[in-house]
Write a protein that holds these residues in place. Sequence first.
Motif, short mmCIF file in Angstrom:
data_model
loop_
_atom_site.label_atom_id
_atom_site.label_comp_id
_atom_site.label_asym_id
_atom_site.label_seq_id
_atom_site.Cartn_x
_atom_site.Cartn_y
_atom_site.Cartn_z
N LYS A 180 0.82 -1.22 0.00
CA LYS A 180 0.00 0.00 0.00
C LYS A 180 0.85 1.27 0.00
O LYS A 180 0.32 2.37 -0.09
CB LYS A 180 -0.88 0.00 1.26
CG LYS A 180 -1.89 -1.14 1.28
CD LYS A 180 -2.54 -1.27 2.65
CE LYS A 180 -3.44 -2.50 2.68
NZ LYS A 180 -3.73 -2.92 4.05
N ASN B 164 3.73 4.17 -1.03
CA ASN B 164 4.39 4.81 -2.17
C ASN B 164 5.86 4.37 -2.15
O ASN B 164 6.57 4.64 -1.18
CB ASN B 164 4.27 6.33 -1.99
CG ASN B 164 5.08 7.11 -3.02
OD1 ASN B 164 5.86 6.55 -3.79
ND2 ASN B 164 4.91 8.43 -3.01
N ASP C 280 0.23 12.50 6.49
CA ASP C 280 -0.99 12.44 5.69
C ASP C 280 -0.69 11.58 4.46
O ASP C 280 0.02 12.02 3.54
CB ASP C 280 -1.40 13.85 5.27
CG ASP C 280 -2.72 13.86 4.51
OD1 ASP C 280 -3.11 12.77 4.02
OD2 ASP C 280 -3.33 14.93 4.40
N GLU D 57 -2.23 10.87 1.88
CA GLU D 57 -2.60 11.44 0.56
C GLU D 57 -1.55 12.41 0.06
O GLU D 57 -1.21 12.42 -1.12
CB GLU D 57 -3.96 12.13 0.66
CG GLU D 57 -5.08 11.13 0.50
CD GLU D 57 -6.42 11.79 0.23
OE1 GLU D 57 -6.44 12.72 -0.60
OE2 GLU D 57 -7.38 11.38 0.86
N GLY E 47 1.16 10.72 -1.63
CA GLY E 47 0.79 9.93 -2.80
C GLY E 47 0.31 8.54 -2.46
O GLY E 47 0.53 7.60 -3.23
N GLU E 48 -0.33 8.40 -1.30
CA GLU E 48 -0.88 7.09 -0.93
C GLU E 48 -2.37 7.24 -0.69
O GLU E 48 -2.81 7.36 0.47
CB GLU E 48 -0.20 6.54 0.33
CG GLU E 48 1.24 6.19 0.14
CD GLU E 48 1.87 5.66 1.42
OE1 GLU E 48 1.16 5.49 2.43
OE2 GLU E 48 3.09 5.42 1.41
N PRO E 49 -3.17 7.28 -1.76
CA PRO E 49 -4.61 7.45 -1.55
C PRO E 49 -5.19 6.31 -0.73
O PRO E 49 -4.79 5.16 -0.89
CB PRO E 49 -5.18 7.47 -2.96
CG PRO E 49 -4.11 6.97 -3.85
CD PRO E 49 -2.81 7.09 -3.14
N GLN E 50 -6.10 6.65 0.19
CA GLN E 50 -6.70 5.62 1.06
C GLN E 50 -7.86 4.93 0.39
O GLN E 50 -8.64 5.54 -0.28
CB GLN E 50 -7.18 6.29 2.36
CG GLN E 50 -6.02 6.86 3.15
CD GLN E 50 -5.00 5.79 3.54
OE1 GLN E 50 -5.26 4.94 4.37
NE2 GLN E 50 -3.82 5.83 2.92
#
Lengths: 449, 299
Positions: free
Chosen positions: A298, A300, A441, A443, A446-449
């Motif tokens: 999960k 980046n 955070d 997001e 670059g780690e959208p939930q």
Amino acid sequence: MPLVVIFLRWDGAIRPRIPGNERLRSVEVAVFEGGYGITWHQKTAAEYTAAHAGEGANVNVWGEPRMAEKVKPRILRGDPPSLIMDNRLPLWLMISTGKLLPFDEVLDRPAYGSDLPWRDLFLPGTLDTYTSGGKVYAIPTSFGAWACWYDARQFREHGLSVPRTWYEFEALCRQIDAAGIAPIAYQGKYPYYAWFTYISLLQRCGGLALINRVNAMEPGAFSDPDALKAAGMLQDLARRYFQKGSLAMSHTESQLQFVNNKAAMIFCGVWLENEQRDTIRPGFELRCFNVPAVEGGKGNPHVFNGLGTEFVFMPTEGRNPDVAADFTRYMVSLEKGPDMGASIGVISPLRGGCPPSAVSPALQSVLRMLDESMVDGTPGIFNVRLAELLLEWQQQVMIPSLAGLLHGSLTPEEFARRLDKGIAAARANPDIAVPEFKPYDPEIFGEPQ
Amino acid sequence: MKRTWEQSLFIAVFLTPAFLLFTVFVAVPGARALLYSLQKWDGLSKPEWVGLSNFAALFRDDLFRIALGHNVFLTVTAGSATILLALFFAAVLHRRVRGSAIFRVAFFFPNVIASVAVALLWLLLYSTTDFGVLNGFLAWMKETVDWPAVSLPIPFTGKPYLVYSVVPMLVWTATGFYMVLFLAAMEGIPESFYEVAELEGVSPFGQFWHITLPLIREVVVVGVVFLVIGSLKLFEAIWIMDNEWPSKETHVMATLLYQKVFSEYNVGYGSAVAVLMFVLVFVATLATLRFSRREALEY
């Protein structure tokens, strides 16, 4: 009895004096004399003293490999140096007992060589390590990153290429093994080194959301399926690809194996080049790459475990704290960054503080890693704070459990259970002050939930 | 006889320096350690009186039990091997074998090397790198003779094996000293005892068992006391061989004490370990000395 009283009084009265004119606004800077030496610090102090002679500033730097032992009694006696640079002192303990002064006032002033506030120049997260109650108690003088190091010449000669994914990394290890070279050197006498690889894998598998849970000391965070996967991957790597006998090697022994091309890669911090500078042979092209991406993970894969290092801090009872803080601002500045990089081979913790031309090709590869981690202009750096925060957990739980995982005497599940149990005990301990934690955070990174 | 004023002054003058040194470097630090063991103190903030709770925590702590177990293991294994080998070598040299003077110096030599240097020497001996003499020898054996499948190099100083690897080093270092101690005692036994035994046809082992050993028993007991004290205080060997970072698998009491005080800043707990070490050493010494007094033989 009078003798005892005399001894107790005398015991607290011995104090080394730094020669200097007492009418001056003297600042004594005690620097841990390790691989980076103290020549650059002394030169910088002399420059600062010359530039601020009109204000009476007089900065003296001295160094000592056993700095912590030397300054501890002086802190207890209430006669500490004005500035100390040695991470082996219990900084969190000093913060919680009011023995350190915050740098916030000077952080809000413009940086040397810039109109911006000094605080705004620091790479994200580098000031967070010793921040408590919104105040910054220690200033990093360099930037540290965790990476996998290799000899680019050896890679070329054997037709090897830098892996991007864990699958490629394992294939690379097999290829190296087949060539009769140990794939990975490991500093087995210090299992602490493997911690950074483990937390890098934690992020790759579970993303920064998992790093946040770990930093928040959430119950069961280490037993999360993604964390178990990371522990299993590390154990598997140790079992299959760590150099034979490396469990009994110190950091210098294993690093020597690496620079002598007996092992092709090593996980280490940016200090590697400096630490091995006398043993790296001509033609050895030291470079690094980021911990590879985990398929299905999960996280980046461009962000990395990075943090401020070589902290300088200001004891409450030190003399002339205003001069001490200003000298720190001068030492960690855009003006001095390139000089520091060129002189002692470290990367400045300031944005743009270290142009690639100022440092070696090895450190340039770290700067490339930093560039590649950028998300919308923000460097992708994360860290796990537990080892510095919980000294007993680090010594009695984390290190032995890591050793057990890598020796194969603990399963990933047992390893995770021990870490979680230790964290639960630390949380329940009223003597441990856990400062607030600013979560990453995902997001932004670059780690959208 | 009543002591004169001059005699009292004479005694006082000679005793004062020793008394001062003992007070400053032993009694006062010892008293302070005892005080710290009854306090909760991190070395920086104000100490807090906690009574015996550091000792209670110590007895509940697995780590302390493990460290104590390592001390006991090393006392029993390295201690017995040292005493047995020292007795053997002393008995052999006592029989005036050829070159006994050279052997005496050679066996005693490790004892004059600083303990830190000894540990570094053995680290090289055990090393898994190209410098490793033992692993190099095993690799050579594996190549030259039909050696059973064994994965080389063996990480002798890896954490799971370190406590066992320290044993030969301790034996190597200490044997020479005890050999000289026992040999000196053996030299004091009248030769006529052995001459009579020879005439009676007693074997060399019989002479050792029935004459030598009973007559040097007191010295052997003193040797055992030294060994017990040394083993309970053991620090450098583990500290150096585990690269100043001992853990659960390698801790002995002294390394645990150091780590608690200087790495974890738990001064109260570390001092409790120190106090308990003192009690253990004291009790062990007292017990052994009492045993020796009962068994002493005169000739």
